[in-house]
Design an enzyme around this catalytic site. Sequence first.
Site: not given
Ligand code: EPU
Length: 416
Positions: A22-23, A116, A121, A304, A396
């Site tokens: 998915k990701n 969320c 996030r 995850d 999802r």
């Molecule tokens: N963060 C910030 N600022 C930003 C971006 C991130 O503070 O601009 C923080 C987040 O709040 C968090 C950390 O950085 O504390 C890491 O978050 P990240 O941005 O890596 O998460 P994401 O990109 O929103 C993806 C996956 C998630 C998975 C996370 C961590 C996708 C679509 N989603 O989310 O997947 O948990 O990386 O590996 O790739 C899931 O599939 O259930 C899921 C939630």
Amino acid sequence: MEKLLIKGGVPLKGTVTISGSKNASLPAIAAAILAGGKSVLRGVPALRDVLTMGTLLEQMGARFSLEDSLAEIDTAGLKNPVAPYELVKTMRASVLVLGPLAARYGRAKVSLPGGCAIGARPINFHLMGLEKMGAKIELEGGYVIAKARRLKGASLYFDLPTVTGTENLMMAAALAKGVTILENAAREPEIVDLAETLQAMGAKIEGAGGSLIEIEGVDELKPYSHQAVPDRIEAATFAVAAAITGGDILIKNARPEHLDAVSIKLRETGAEVKKTPAGLRVKGDGRPRSVNITTMPYPGFPTDVQAQFMALMCMADGNSMINETVFENRFMHVPELKRMGADIEFQGGVATVKGVPALKGAQVMATDLRASASLVLAALAAEGESVVHRIYHLDRGYEQMEKKLVALGAQAERIK
Ligand code: EPU
């Protein structure tokens, strides 16, 4: 609302085939925006989030279809670079269109995702990066509006290795003028997969999979044909399913090299985890031993899989500490696991799980995707009958989860 009725206590046995990730599929679909014409992505799971990304592109004027794991994304008619609140609120990953739209159309209007169930996030790193690449960013009425004549290469550093942030900026940089350096970039296999997709489009990218990624922007990209990497989180979930039920599962299509942290921790619990040419074979062996985990960005233990591993630790012989460092609030499964008899104390981002000899079936409520997987796993191991409510969370991110479980011998049934 659909629920899953599970009669626990059956050791799961047999072979399961893992779907595409998915990701990895979500950013790849967004990447199609970078070129005009029809991109083809194979190995795409038929999941609600994937369909939402398709709908998002469709309402921009693109065409999207998904059949038999094959997605076709035709962006020739894309003319409305807007991601509306109604779609973004249902899927945060919608923000992945921001970088490609700003890079190709010089403008994008994307609803700001809210908080969320798993944490606040924010997307400040995404926005900071685009700003440094020359975009003018405004926040208006809950929307991010990005404008740029042509993005230009920049040196960017992430305070935290953000997965979708790295992906967004990698896509933006692919069409920017000049060289972009991403430092402290996320290293997840999905990043490598996106880099390969972008390379298939003609992008010049080096270093994906490491923490320094260098992208030399090009003037134009072409549509791609690519196969999404298998879903390592789905594979990990079935690995825990084998361990928690004392079963024996061959997880076909899993990439063992993407599952090292999970495999090591599972072995520490006493499970047998073997890399075979056909995939990963996981065999449970009696009551698990207690093991501590700390979630970290890849190659650390994945956040995850934290909820699923916690379900296993609920039945372990001894106490285990589960330290969540990626998302501040990813413990919504704790009160639900407690309804099944788990003994968990929770303080300051760390859960202490005191293993009990057996969980008992109960009615439980899924609150987010991985929490729902954790409840399903607990229910599979529990004595008696459980009902997992709000199973749409599971849909999802897991393709045909209950069908795959039933094929492994589980007594699970979806009810309205
Ligand atoms: N963060 C910030 N600022 C930003 C971006 C991130 O503070 O601009 C923080 C987040 O709040 C968090 C950390 O950085 O504390 C890491 O978050 P990240 O941005 O890596 O998460 P994401 O990109 O929103 C993806 C996956 C998630 C998975 C996370 C961590 C996708 C679509 N989603 O989310 O997947 O948990 O990386 O590996 O790739 C899931 O599939 O259930 C899921 C939630």
